[in-house]
Design a protein around this motif. Sequence first.
Motif, PDB file in Angstrom:
ATOM      1  N   SER A  83       1.059  -1.216   0.029  1.00 11.99           N
ATOM      2  CA  SER A  83      -0.009   0.132   0.136  1.00 11.99           C
ATOM      3  C   SER A  83       0.802   1.341  -0.048  1.00 11.99           C
ATOM      4  O   SER A  83       0.287   2.243  -0.207  1.00 11.99           O
ATOM      5  CB  SER A  83      -0.921   0.076   1.253  1.00 11.99           C
ATOM      6  OG  SER A  83      -0.279   0.349   2.392  1.00 11.99           O
ATOM      7  N   GLY A  84       2.130   1.120   0.306  1.00  9.14           N
ATOM      8  CA  GLY A  84       2.840   2.355   0.206  1.00  9.14           C
ATOM      9  C   GLY A  84       2.955   3.115   1.966  1.00  9.14           C
ATOM     10  O   GLY A  84       3.162   4.081   1.840  1.00  9.14           O
ATOM     11  N   GLY A 214      -6.049  -1.275  -5.113  1.00  8.33           N
ATOM     12  CA  GLY A 214      -5.631  -1.349  -6.347  1.00  8.33           C
ATOM     13  C   GLY A 214      -6.785  -1.270  -7.298  1.00  8.33           C
ATOM     14  O   GLY A 214      -6.501  -0.949  -8.819  1.00  8.33           O
ATOM     15  N   THR A 216      -8.095   1.789  -8.854  1.00  4.85           N
ATOM     16  CA  THR A 216      -7.775   2.727  -9.774  1.00  4.85           C
ATOM     17  C   THR A 216      -6.323   2.649 -10.344  1.00  4.85           C
ATOM     18  O   THR A 216      -6.045   3.444 -11.000  1.00  4.85           O
ATOM     19  CB  THR A 216      -7.843   4.243  -8.890  1.00  4.85           C
ATOM     20  OG1 THR A 216      -7.018   4.108  -8.026  1.00  4.85           O
ATOM     21  CG2 THR A 216      -9.277   4.446  -8.087  1.00  4.85           C
ATOM     22  N   LYS A 218      -3.725   2.492  -8.814  1.00  4.01           N
ATOM     23  CA  LYS A 218      -2.711   2.519  -7.723  1.00  4.01           C
ATOM     24  C   LYS A 218      -3.417   2.154  -6.395  1.00  4.01           C
ATOM     25  O   LYS A 218      -4.676   1.794  -6.289  1.00  4.01           O
ATOM     26  CB  LYS A 218      -2.599   4.288  -7.282  1.00  4.01           C
ATOM     27  CG  LYS A 218      -1.825   5.065  -8.344  1.00  4.01           C
ATOM     28  CD  LYS A 218      -0.825   6.118  -7.615  1.00  4.01           C
ATOM     29  CE  LYS A 218      -0.195   7.009  -8.786  1.00  4.01           C
ATOM     30  NZ  LYS A 218       1.118   6.377  -9.329  1.00  4.01           N
ATOM     31  N   PHE A 219      -2.552   1.497  -5.473  1.00  2.00           N
ATOM     32  CA  PHE A 219      -3.217   0.720  -4.241  1.00  2.00           C
ATOM     33  C   PHE A 219      -4.489   1.842  -3.660  1.00  2.00           C
ATOM     34  O   PHE A 219      -5.343   1.135  -3.566  1.00  2.00           O
ATOM     35  CB  PHE A 219      -2.287   0.607  -3.260  1.00  2.00           C
ATOM     36  CG  PHE A 219      -2.671  -0.521  -2.259  1.00  2.00           C
ATOM     37  CD1 PHE A 219      -2.671  -1.844  -2.671  1.00  2.00           C
ATOM     38  CD2 PHE A 219      -3.489  -0.276  -1.040  1.00  2.00           C
ATOM     39  CE1 PHE A 219      -3.033  -2.805  -1.969  1.00  2.00           C
ATOM     40  CE2 PHE A 219      -3.903  -1.529  -0.330  1.00  2.00           C
ATOM     41  CZ  PHE A 219      -3.972  -2.692  -0.664  1.00  2.00           C
ATOM     42  N   GLN A 223      -3.598   8.219  -3.723  1.00  2.00           N
ATOM     43  CA  GLN A 223      -2.047   8.364  -4.101  1.00  2.00           C
ATOM     44  C   GLN A 223      -1.586   9.081  -5.426  1.00  2.00           C
ATOM     45  O   GLN A 223      -0.541   9.358  -5.517  1.00  2.00           O
ATOM     46  CB  GLN A 223      -1.492   6.991  -3.934  1.00  2.00           C
ATOM     47  CG  GLN A 223      -1.471   6.435  -2.453  1.00  2.00           C
ATOM     48  CD  GLN A 223      -1.167   5.223  -2.216  1.00  2.00           C
ATOM     49  OE1 GLN A 223      -1.498   4.330  -2.998  1.00  2.00           O
ATOM     50  NE2 GLN A 223      -0.466   4.915  -1.220  1.00  2.00           N
ATOM     51  N   PHE A 224      -2.840   9.517  -6.205  1.00  2.00           N
ATOM     52  CA  PHE A 224      -2.546  10.143  -7.316  1.00  2.00           C
ATOM     53  C   PHE A 224      -2.023  11.538  -6.988  1.00  2.00           C
ATOM     54  O   PHE A 224      -1.303  12.290  -7.812  1.00  2.00           O
ATOM     55  CB  PHE A 224      -3.592  10.223  -8.231  1.00  2.00           C
ATOM     56  CG  PHE A 224      -3.711   8.917  -8.883  1.00  2.00           C
ATOM     57  CD1 PHE A 224      -3.298   8.587 -10.310  1.00  2.00           C
ATOM     58  CD2 PHE A 224      -4.697   7.918  -8.585  1.00  2.00           C
ATOM     59  CE1 PHE A 224      -3.588   7.401 -10.853  1.00  2.00           C
ATOM     60  CE2 PHE A 224      -4.895   6.681  -9.060  1.00  2.00           C
ATOM     61  CZ  PHE A 224      -4.310   6.379 -10.641  1.00  2.00           C
ATOM     62  N   MET A 287      -2.924  -4.089 -10.423  1.00  2.00           N
ATOM     63  CA  MET A 287      -2.924  -2.862 -10.529  1.00  2.00           C
ATOM     64  C   MET A 287      -2.434  -2.370 -11.930  1.00  2.00           C
ATOM     65  O   MET A 287      -3.010  -1.407 -12.560  1.00  2.00           O
ATOM     66  CB  MET A 287      -2.167  -2.291  -9.475  1.00  2.00           C
ATOM     67  CG  MET A 287      -2.496  -2.327  -8.050  1.00  2.00           C
ATOM     68  SD  MET A 287      -1.818  -1.289  -6.881  1.00  2.00           S
ATOM     69  CE  MET A 287      -0.713  -2.430  -6.345  1.00  2.00           C
ATOM     70  N   THR A 288      -1.501  -2.972 -12.571  1.00  2.00           N
ATOM     71  CA  THR A 288      -1.165  -2.579 -14.027  1.00  2.00           C
ATOM     72  C   THR A 288      -2.104  -3.089 -14.856  1.00  2.00           C
ATOM     73  O   THR A 288      -2.543  -2.231 -15.866  1.00  2.00           O
ATOM     74  CB  THR A 288       0.090  -3.361 -14.437  1.00  2.00           C
ATOM     75  OG1 THR A 288       1.324  -3.001 -13.239  1.00  2.00           O
ATOM     76  CG2 THR A 288       0.690  -2.962 -15.722  1.00  2.00           C
ATOM     77  N   THR A 291      -4.957  -0.547 -14.642  1.00  2.00           N
ATOM     78  CA  THR A 291      -4.638   0.765 -15.305  1.00  2.00           C
ATOM     79  C   THR A 291      -4.750   0.553 -16.743  1.00  2.00           C
ATOM     80  O   THR A 291      -5.596   1.435 -17.327  1.00  2.00           O
ATOM     81  CB  THR A 291      -3.131   1.193 -14.958  1.00  2.00           C
ATOM     82  OG1 THR A 291      -2.916   1.268 -13.567  1.00  2.00           O
ATOM     83  CG2 THR A 291      -2.802   2.338 -15.604  1.00  2.00           C
ATOM     84  N   LYS A 313     -10.650   6.213 -13.332  1.00  2.00           N
ATOM     85  CA  LYS A 313      -9.507   5.824 -12.988  1.00  2.00           C
ATOM     86  C   LYS A 313      -9.209   4.365 -12.786  1.00  2.00           C
ATOM     87  O   LYS A 313      -9.837   3.767 -12.135  1.00  2.00           O
ATOM     88  CB  LYS A 313      -8.687   6.601 -11.867  1.00  2.00           C
ATOM     89  CG  LYS A 313      -8.238   7.891 -12.102  1.00  2.00           C
ATOM     90  CD  LYS A 313      -7.611   8.741 -10.851  1.00  2.00           C
ATOM     91  CE  LYS A 313      -7.329  10.052 -11.145  1.00  2.00           C
ATOM     92  NZ  LYS A 313      -7.530  10.854  -9.775  1.00  2.00           N
TER      93      LYS A 313
END
Length: 378
Positions: A83-84, A214, A216, A218-219, A223-224, A287-288, A291, A313
């Motif tokens: 998740s960062g 995940g 959008t 990003k986790f 975070q965008f 997540m990729t 996207t 997103k």
Amino acid sequence: MKLFDVYPLFPIEPVKASGSWLWDKEGKKYLDLYGGHAVISIGHNHPHFVEALKSQLDKISFYSNSVTNSLQEKLAEKLGQLSGYPNHQLFLCNSGAEANENALKLASFVNGRKKVIAFKKAFHGRTSGAVAATDNPKIVAPFNAGHEIVFLPLNDEQAFLKTITTEISSVIIEGSQGVGGIHFPTDSFLQLLSKKCKEVGALLILDEVQSGYGRTGKFFAHQFSGIQADLITIAKGMGNGFPIGGLLIHPDIKPWSGMLGTTFGGNYLACAAGLSVLEVIEQEDLMTNATKLGEFWMEQLKSFSEIKAIRGKGLMIGFDLPDELASLRKDLLFKQSIFTGEAKPNTVRLLPSLALSKTEADLFLEALSIELKQTVSS
Ligand code: PLP
């Protein structure tokens, strides 16, 4: 005993599911682009998820939070990594509403205040009153009578600047409004929220119950914008259908015994499910995939002149329909066998599994094209 009739139901009974697909009692197959409100993150009955639950059932399924449970620690470790937010702390519960209740309560414990800023069209859950009706000053303090909520328009910087003061306990905002129709806070709005919250000692709560895990690309959707939230709430995609929720808590917030609590939160089965979801998100690079397929859909959707205001997103996409196309969602379901979501009045929401394939994404576009042509010509 009868069921309490609060849900409008489609006359369809799914009895089997796999990946992005559902089968009803008659064996009819449906493409699921909704995942029961964004819950199906890694795909229905993913083999790794099924195996994790089965093997946990063979060991132990429940004991209370009065004993060490290393599965909770494993889940926290993996969640921190993906998740960062490796330094935040994790509190486990059972649902999104419960996660948000705990976040609001925790903020009040931290700063002793009870005023909250929330946003119009937001949805954070359906609980109220349980804490207020509990006669235990340690649990209820410091807001015996509950929170005072001020609602502001999303992305209105001036309204926010007028309202944020040292009286505010917390600001709660969705990473992207889901039930409200897929509306994203702008990056600059989130950055302003983060800056002002720090200045006045309010806590910034990011509700990522629907937009997280995940979805959008990003986790977490927030975070965008490059900000870090004090508290982040999670549920839905976290368990791929197994009920589990949680709260990520800033490292500066020190816990004390009894501050938060739950009976079922963090049970062995929920943790096994939750851990397997994170492993699949990582191993299959979902997540990729979210996207890529999200960008593909967003681009392709623009070619349908009948649909308006496409926003999204990753695999969290919404678009609006004119009144004459209001039946589109039902037509997709009953004529094309495709589940989608809606938001009132005329928004279609797409929240498929993050493991959706390109072929499945194409199937939707073909079906949409057929239904739009038929509705326009009739
Ligand atoms: N927060 C958001 C953004 C949601 O979309 C929802 C449910 O739709 C909730 C909270 C409440 O979650 P639950 O239904 O698990 O209590």
